[in-house]
Design a protein around this motif. Structure first.
Motif, PDB file in Angstrom:
ATOM      1  N   LYS B 147       0.887  -1.257  -0.105  1.00 18.56           N
ATOM      2  CA  LYS B 147      -0.069  -0.146  -0.060  1.00 18.56           C
ATOM      3  C   LYS B 147       0.786   1.265  -0.100  1.00 18.56           C
ATOM      4  O   LYS B 147       0.543   2.246  -0.623  1.00 18.56           O
ATOM      5  CB  LYS B 147      -1.053   0.073   1.172  1.00 18.56           C
ATOM      6  CG  LYS B 147      -2.293  -0.704   1.065  1.00 18.56           C
ATOM      7  CD  LYS B 147      -3.140  -0.266   2.342  1.00 18.56           C
ATOM      8  CE  LYS B 147      -4.442  -0.895   2.245  1.00 18.56           C
ATOM      9  NZ  LYS B 147      -5.106  -0.554   3.285  1.00 18.56           N
ATOM     10  N   VAL B 148       2.095   1.297   0.679  1.00 15.20           N
ATOM     11  CA  VAL B 148       2.726   2.405   0.685  1.00 15.20           C
ATOM     12  C   VAL B 148       4.013   2.413  -0.166  1.00 15.20           C
ATOM     13  O   VAL B 148       5.079   3.175  -0.200  1.00 15.20           O
ATOM     14  CB  VAL B 148       3.383   2.722   2.288  1.00 15.20           C
ATOM     15  CG1 VAL B 148       2.273   2.790   3.349  1.00 15.20           C
ATOM     16  CG2 VAL B 148       4.397   1.600   2.541  1.00 15.20           C
ATOM     17  N   ARG B 168       7.205   5.999   5.428  1.00 17.79           N
ATOM     18  CA  ARG B 168       6.495   5.203   4.758  1.00 17.79           C
ATOM     19  C   ARG B 168       6.216   3.833   5.438  1.00 17.79           C
ATOM     20  O   ARG B 168       4.947   3.385   5.575  1.00 17.79           O
ATOM     21  CB  ARG B 168       6.443   5.111   3.354  1.00 17.79           C
ATOM     22  CG  ARG B 168       6.002   6.451   2.547  1.00 17.79           C
ATOM     23  CD  ARG B 168       6.701   6.633   1.321  1.00 17.79           C
ATOM     24  NE  ARG B 168       6.664   5.527   0.381  1.00 17.79           N
ATOM     25  CZ  ARG B 168       7.432   5.324  -0.867  1.00 17.79           C
ATOM     26  NH1 ARG B 168       8.595   6.178  -0.684  1.00 17.79           N
ATOM     27  NH2 ARG B 168       7.344   4.684  -1.471  1.00 17.79           N
ATOM     28  N   GLU B 198       6.203  12.204  -1.282  1.00 16.09           N
ATOM     29  CA  GLU B 198       6.116  10.784  -1.198  1.00 16.09           C
ATOM     30  C   GLU B 198       5.187  10.521   0.113  1.00 16.09           C
ATOM     31  O   GLU B 198       4.175   9.669  -0.057  1.00 16.09           O
ATOM     32  CB  GLU B 198       6.980  10.010  -1.622  1.00 16.09           C
ATOM     33  CG  GLU B 198       8.251   9.908  -0.302  1.00 16.09           C
ATOM     34  CD  GLU B 198       9.598   9.239  -0.579  1.00 16.09           C
ATOM     35  OE1 GLU B 198       9.599   8.091  -0.022  1.00 16.09           O
ATOM     36  OE2 GLU B 198      10.169   9.619  -1.458  1.00 16.09           O
ATOM     37  N   GLN B 201       1.682  12.045  -0.356  1.00 15.82           N
ATOM     38  CA  GLN B 201       0.771  11.280  -1.091  1.00 15.82           C
ATOM     39  C   GLN B 201       0.101  10.200  -0.430  1.00 15.82           C
ATOM     40  O   GLN B 201      -0.994  10.022  -0.534  1.00 15.82           O
ATOM     41  CB  GLN B 201       1.740  10.893  -2.229  1.00 15.82           C
ATOM     42  CG  GLN B 201       0.728  10.341  -3.633  1.00 15.82           C
ATOM     43  CD  GLN B 201       0.091  11.381  -3.899  1.00 15.82           C
ATOM     44  OE1 GLN B 201       0.390  12.478  -4.120  1.00 15.82           O
ATOM     45  NE2 GLN B 201      -1.164  10.991  -4.096  1.00 15.82           N
ATOM     46  N   VAL B 202       1.083   9.476   0.404  1.00 16.82           N
ATOM     47  CA  VAL B 202       0.393   8.378   1.106  1.00 16.82           C
ATOM     48  C   VAL B 202      -0.796   8.718   2.120  1.00 16.82           C
ATOM     49  O   VAL B 202      -1.744   8.257   2.174  1.00 16.82           O
ATOM     50  CB  VAL B 202       1.447   7.408   1.895  1.00 16.82           C
ATOM     51  CG1 VAL B 202       1.041   6.491   2.943  1.00 16.82           C
ATOM     52  CG2 VAL B 202       2.467   6.767   0.957  1.00 16.82           C
ATOM     53  N   HIS B 205      -4.019   9.645   0.329  1.00  9.84           N
ATOM     54  CA  HIS B 205      -4.403   8.488  -0.053  1.00  9.84           C
ATOM     55  C   HIS B 205      -5.274   7.816   1.140  1.00  9.84           C
ATOM     56  O   HIS B 205      -6.412   7.542   0.945  1.00  9.84           O
ATOM     57  CB  HIS B 205      -3.394   7.559  -0.547  1.00  9.84           C
ATOM     58  CG  HIS B 205      -3.893   6.417  -1.417  1.00  9.84           C
ATOM     59  ND1 HIS B 205      -4.758   6.411  -2.671  1.00  9.84           N
ATOM     60  CD2 HIS B 205      -4.296   4.981  -0.856  1.00  9.84           C
ATOM     61  CE1 HIS B 205      -4.979   5.292  -3.232  1.00  9.84           C
ATOM     62  NE2 HIS B 205      -4.745   4.469  -2.106  1.00  9.84           N
TER      63      HIS B 205
END
Lengths: 218, 281
Positions: B147-148, B168, B198, B201-202, B205
């Motif tokens: 997922k990450v 992450r 990054e 972004q996770v 989401h």
């Protein structure tokens, strides 16, 4: 001064003495480790009473010569009605003393850990014992490996004091052989070599462990 | 036995502070904080350094023991048990674990365990806490790392990863426990600028998937885009809160206006960009 035939003849005795040295030290170390972790937890406790208790333990068992501790335990136990074999007194003495030193070494290791690692573990639902055994101890052991090795070697050498309570460990065996054969140099040299072999092997082992731990770091 | 308190529009309250205060010695760092976070809500806490935003977040997880007031996690009092005579005592660790069981937290310093591989970091709490077998834990860990975007790093050592990757992993480690609320304490502040994206972004989401999130951040862009509500703290108090569009465009308190002005001045590349009231967020 040297008699190789007699040396070979007494080798089984010396090795039996070495064996006693090794297993008494190993037992003392293991029990001392448990004591060390416990005392260290006391000293790192948030409660003043517990911290003082841990501090008192370290002061007492680090402050008194091991020989006195061994003799004291050896003569104290029968007075308390505890009829235990000499090796129990010997191992207890080694463990109590070694625990005091180990607790201070480990405390240094625990203090290097970022507190955030423990907070993360708590938030993930790990209990106190899991945090100690899985998160804190492995890292504290790695961080303090050289100091721990020092302590183990000191312990093995200090175990020669066990002879005072009548156990035929390596030093006592060598003494006996030296006295009965008048070949003092030969048997003390033999004992010295055997101590060295054990301690150098331990150092090599620790070195290998250290290199393995290093592999996990950037 | 606990009944979830409902707000007037029928949303569940996931996390709530009522009149909460925190002192360090003589110094009051949080003053009478009341804050209620609903299911799937994303709340960003912003404010100058020393405003108490990190302490507030840590108090919501009881990493700091708040002094007055209450914090409720899904309706359960966090950190204290009511004792006889109305006084309260700090909960035992097992009770604390129980109340926090649906809460995950991500830290500025990642706080990965360096003596375990990436996968082992994620598996640890699954094995020790959730009592999963190693095989099941590993499977779940790999799914979560997927997922990450880090499933290929599963067997790497944390210290071999970049800061963004480490963070992450830390998010995955929390997510694997399937939390209902995620707290983020300045998750990008320790990262090189090019690695911030990054991680955000996770998080974005996660927000889209409906995770309830409380985020202490200096990333105003993230707050503007992702937050349902922005809470501005100063001097240990909530000064102002509201939807990001409203709060950033028309701050009603001079302190927030000043804070935004400073932020824009710091973050604009050229002096001639408008920096007056935050419209260029």
């Amino acid at each position: 001064m040297f008699d190789p035939g007699l040396l070979i003849q007494s080798l089984p005795l010396l090795l039996a003495g070495l064996w006693n040295t090794v297993w008494l030290s190993a037992g003392g170390l293991l029990a001392g480790f448990v004591i060390g972790v416990g005392v260290c937890s006391l000293k790192l406790s948030e409660r003043t009473v517990l911290r003082r208790l841990g501090g008192a333990y370290v002061s007492v068992f680090r402050g008194i010569p091991l020989l006195i501790q061994l003799l004291f335990i050896y003569y104290l136990l029968p007075r308390l009605g505890l009829d235990v074999p000499a090796w129990v007194a010997a191992m207890a003495g080694l463990a109590l003393c070694c625990g005091a030193y180990l607790s201070e070494i480990l405390r240094g290791g625990f203090l290097t850990l970022p507190p955030g690692q423990v907070e993360a573990a708590r938030l993930l639902g790990l209990g106190g014992r899991d945090i100690l055994v899985r998160i804190k101890l492995p890292q504290a052991l790695r961080a303090t490996l050289p100091a721990l090795l020092n302590e183990v070697i000191l312990l093995i050498k200090a175990s020669s004091l066990i002879s005072a309570v009548g156990l035929a460990e390596l030093t006592r065996t060598a003494q006996n052989l030296a006295a009965s054969t008048f070949l003092q140099l030969q048997f003390y040299l033999a004992a010295a070599v055997l101590y060295c072999v054990v301690n150098i092997s331990l150092a090599l082992l620790a070195g290998r462990l250290e290199r393995r731990f290093e592999a996990g770091r950037a | 036995m606990s009944v979830l308190p409902l707000t007037k529009n029928g949303h569940e309250v996931m996390l709530e502070a009522r009149g909460m205060s925190k002192r360090f010695g003589e110094h009051t760092v949080l003053r009478d904080i009341s804050l209620s976070i609903q299911r799937s809500e994303v709340v960003c806490l912003i404010g100058p350094s020393g405003s108490g935003k990190s302490t507030l977040l840590r108090s919501l997880a009881f990493l700091e023991a708040y002094d007055d007031g209450e914090v409720f996690v899904e309706g359960e009092l966090l950190g204290y048990d009511r004792a006889q005579g109305g006084r309260r005592v700090i909960s035992r660790p097992a009770r604390l674990r129980e109340v926090r069981r649906n809460m995950g937290m991500v830290f500025q310093q990642f706080n990965l365990w360096p003596h375990m591989s990436v996968a082992e970091n994620v598996m640890e709490a699954l094995i020790r806490g959730r009592r999963l077998s190693r095989a099941k834990a590993r499977k779940l860990a790999l799914e979560t790392l997927e997922k990450v975007g880090l499933v290929d790093k599963a067997d790497a050592w944390p210290n071999r990863l970049s800061g963004g990757q480490q963070q992450r992993v830390a998010i995955a480690r929390s997510l694997a426990m399937s939390p209902a609320i995620m707290l983020f304490d300045e998750p990008t502040s320790a990262l090189d600028p090019e690695l911030v994206g990054e991680v955000l972004q996770v998080m974005k989401h996660l927000a889209e998937e409906g995770m309830t999130m409380v985020v202490v951040t200096h990333e105003m862009g993230f707050a503007a885009q992702v937050a349902d509500r922005v809470v501005f703290l100063d001097g240990g108090q909530i000064v102002e809160q509201g939807a990001p569009a409203k709060l950033f465009r028309e701050p009603s308190s001079p302190r927030l206006a000043q804070f935004l002005k400073n932020y824009l001045e710091r973050n604009s590349l050229f002096d001639d960009r408008p920096a007056a009231n935050g419209t260029c967020l």
